[in-house]
Scaffold this motif. Sequence first.
Motif, short mmCIF file in Angstrom:
data_model
loop_
_atom_site.label_atom_id
_atom_site.label_comp_id
_atom_site.label_asym_id
_atom_site.label_seq_id
_atom_site.Cartn_x
_atom_site.Cartn_y
_atom_site.Cartn_z
N UNK A 86 48.02 67.28 -106.94
CA UNK A 86 48.99 68.32 -107.25
C UNK A 86 48.33 69.50 -107.97
N UNK A 87 47.47 69.21 -108.94
CA UNK A 87 46.86 70.26 -109.75
C UNK A 87 46.11 71.29 -108.90
N UNK A 88 45.43 70.84 -107.87
CA UNK A 88 44.64 71.74 -107.04
C UNK A 88 45.48 72.55 -106.08
N UNK A 89 46.76 72.24 -105.96
CA UNK A 89 47.62 72.91 -104.98
C UNK A 89 48.82 73.60 -105.60
N UNK A 90 48.85 73.72 -106.92
CA UNK A 90 50.02 74.29 -107.59
C UNK A 90 49.67 75.63 -108.25
N UNK A 91 50.45 76.65 -107.91
CA UNK A 91 50.28 77.94 -108.58
C UNK A 91 51.31 78.08 -109.70
N UNK A 92 52.46 77.47 -109.55
CA UNK A 92 53.54 77.57 -110.54
C UNK A 92 53.41 76.46 -111.58
N UNK A 93 54.23 76.55 -112.62
CA UNK A 93 54.26 75.53 -113.67
C UNK A 93 55.43 74.58 -113.41
#
Length: 129
Positions: A86-93
């Motif tokens: 998830x961390x590598x594919x998330x721009x939002x919080x």
Amino acid sequence: MEDNANFTYSRAEKLKSKKLFEKLFAEGKSLMHYPLRMVYVQTEATQDVAIKAGVTVSKRKFKSAVQRNRIKRVLREAYRLNKAIVFNNSQANYALLIMYLGKEMPESAQVHKAMVQLLGKFKDKIAEH
């Protein structure tokens, strides 16, 4: 050998805010992959980390605190090792709450497999936005 810093679950990443918990249960969306259920909600960008996560186990199904704590430890471990999905594919919080729904003590491998599936579903869901 890989850098171990990728597999941390620091204090800043833990979901502790009462406001975020209330927002999760009021506005949160849900994903499931038995025996895990994830409730998530998008949050403001004021946080120091992109994703805050917490784990929980039903007190009704597991009366013993020792059993609940063991399951939570397994859940945190599975999240810690697989959060890169998830961390590598998330721009939002986001704020995530991962719940264990099973009625029996889980095997570590079963939880890890379910966590990978659940985080994969979440990654696909946030990619749509």
